[in-house]
Design an enzyme around this catalytic site. Structure first.
Site: not given
Ligand code: GUN
Length: 299
Positions: A120, A97, A53
């Site tokens: 998100d 996350q 990311k």
């Molecule tokens: N962990 C796995 N997928 C995601 C996601 O799309 N967003 C976040 N914040 N954590 C994750």
């Protein structure tokens, strides 16, 4: 094999190009979009995601702010950091996350993020806005699926869509998005009766259950578009002892014999998720500054 392969990797690259072009325009206007990512603990898979990311955020010209916190960080400290980021004008998107360690309540963390910065799309306000068909931040994975479906079909109006899986991250928001695009939507799950027959009625079949290769070709309507959200690691003895490989929730070979189009795993939905996170960050930045939003990057 008869199905067209939907190349998510290539499509994600075009999304990133659009994002980068819009970031350049925003920079000319004196604004640089910024994404803050919080990682609590050292889960190896999460570390890989967070690294990717951060890397892709910088590649499209945005600012990346990484906050790596020790596994025993008290919940109050995470909430205090989120409060600080909520009030930082250089930060337009915030993501914590998941999963977070057990002593931290993930709902509390998610709902502490300002809804305008919730890239998100997990905040309860954004969930409610999406459910009522209003403008919101949209969860990245379903947004990526929607973009691929629109690219393939143009209008989705009137199509029968079956979403297999009812998670808050994929299944439910996917269903809401398809409904907003005027599909007739059914959500199927582990208790659904005669799930195979239900799936066989789908023009659009989205698999998001986390069960390796559960959906086989005989579940697929001839010509249907199959979107496989699953990313499962299974043993691959044919590659050598102890080797693993990635498969989706769909048995690719048999489904591709029947479907009109299908996303592969890897290289389908996966690459779209981070691309949509970048798109959401640009969207959030435009909204925060009262600037025009980029076309084709939102629901
Ligand atoms: N962990 C796995 N997928 C995601 C996601 O799309 N967003 C976040 N914040 N954590 C994750």
């Amino acid at each position: 094999m008869t199905a067209d392969i939907i190349d998510g990797k290539a499509f994600a690259a075009t999304v990133r190009e659009k994002v980068a072009a819009h970031v350049a325009r925003l920079k000319d206007a004196g604004v640089t979009p910024g994404l803050a990512v919080i990682l609590v603990g050292e889960d190896p898979a999460s570390e890989v995601y967070v690294r990717n990311k951060g890397k892709q955020t910088l590649e499209v010209g945005m600012n990346s702010f990484e906050h790596k916190l020790p596994v025993d960080t008290p919940e109050a400290e995470v909430l205090a950091l989120i409060d600080k980021l909520n009030n930082d004008p250089a930060v337009h998107g915030i993501l914590c996350q998941l999963p977070v360690p057990d002593h931290i309540n993930d709902d509390k963390v998610i709902n502490a993020i300002s809804p305008e910065k919730d890239v998100d799309g997990f905040h309860i306000s954004n969930v409610g806005l999406l459910a009522t068909g209003q403008k919101s931040m949209v969860p990245c994975t379903p947004l990526g699926c929607l973009m691929m479906l629109r690219e393939r079909h143009g209008s989705l109006s009137g199509m029968n869509a079956v979403v297999v899986g009812r998670s808050n991250i994929v299944g439910k928001p996917m269903a809401a998005l398809l409904l907003k695009d005027s599909c007739t939507v059914t959500i199927a799950h582990s208790r659904t009766k005669d799930i195979e027959a239900l799936c066989r009625g789908a023009d659009i079949l989205v698999a998001a259950v986390g069960r390796p290769q559960m959906i086989t070709g005989d579940w697929v309507k001839p010509g249907a578009t199959v979107i496989d959200v699953g990313i499962n690691r299974i043993a691959a003895p044919e590659r050598g002892e102890g080797k693993m490989r990635l498969v989706g929730d769909v048995e690719f070979a048999s489904a591709a014999e029947v479907a009109g189009a299908i996303t592969p795993v890897p290289g389908g939905v996966g690459p779209m998720t981070i691309a949509c996170l970048l798109a959401n960050t640009v969207t959030a930045c435009c909204r925060a500054n009262g600037l025009e939003e980029p076309e084709g990057l939102t629901a």
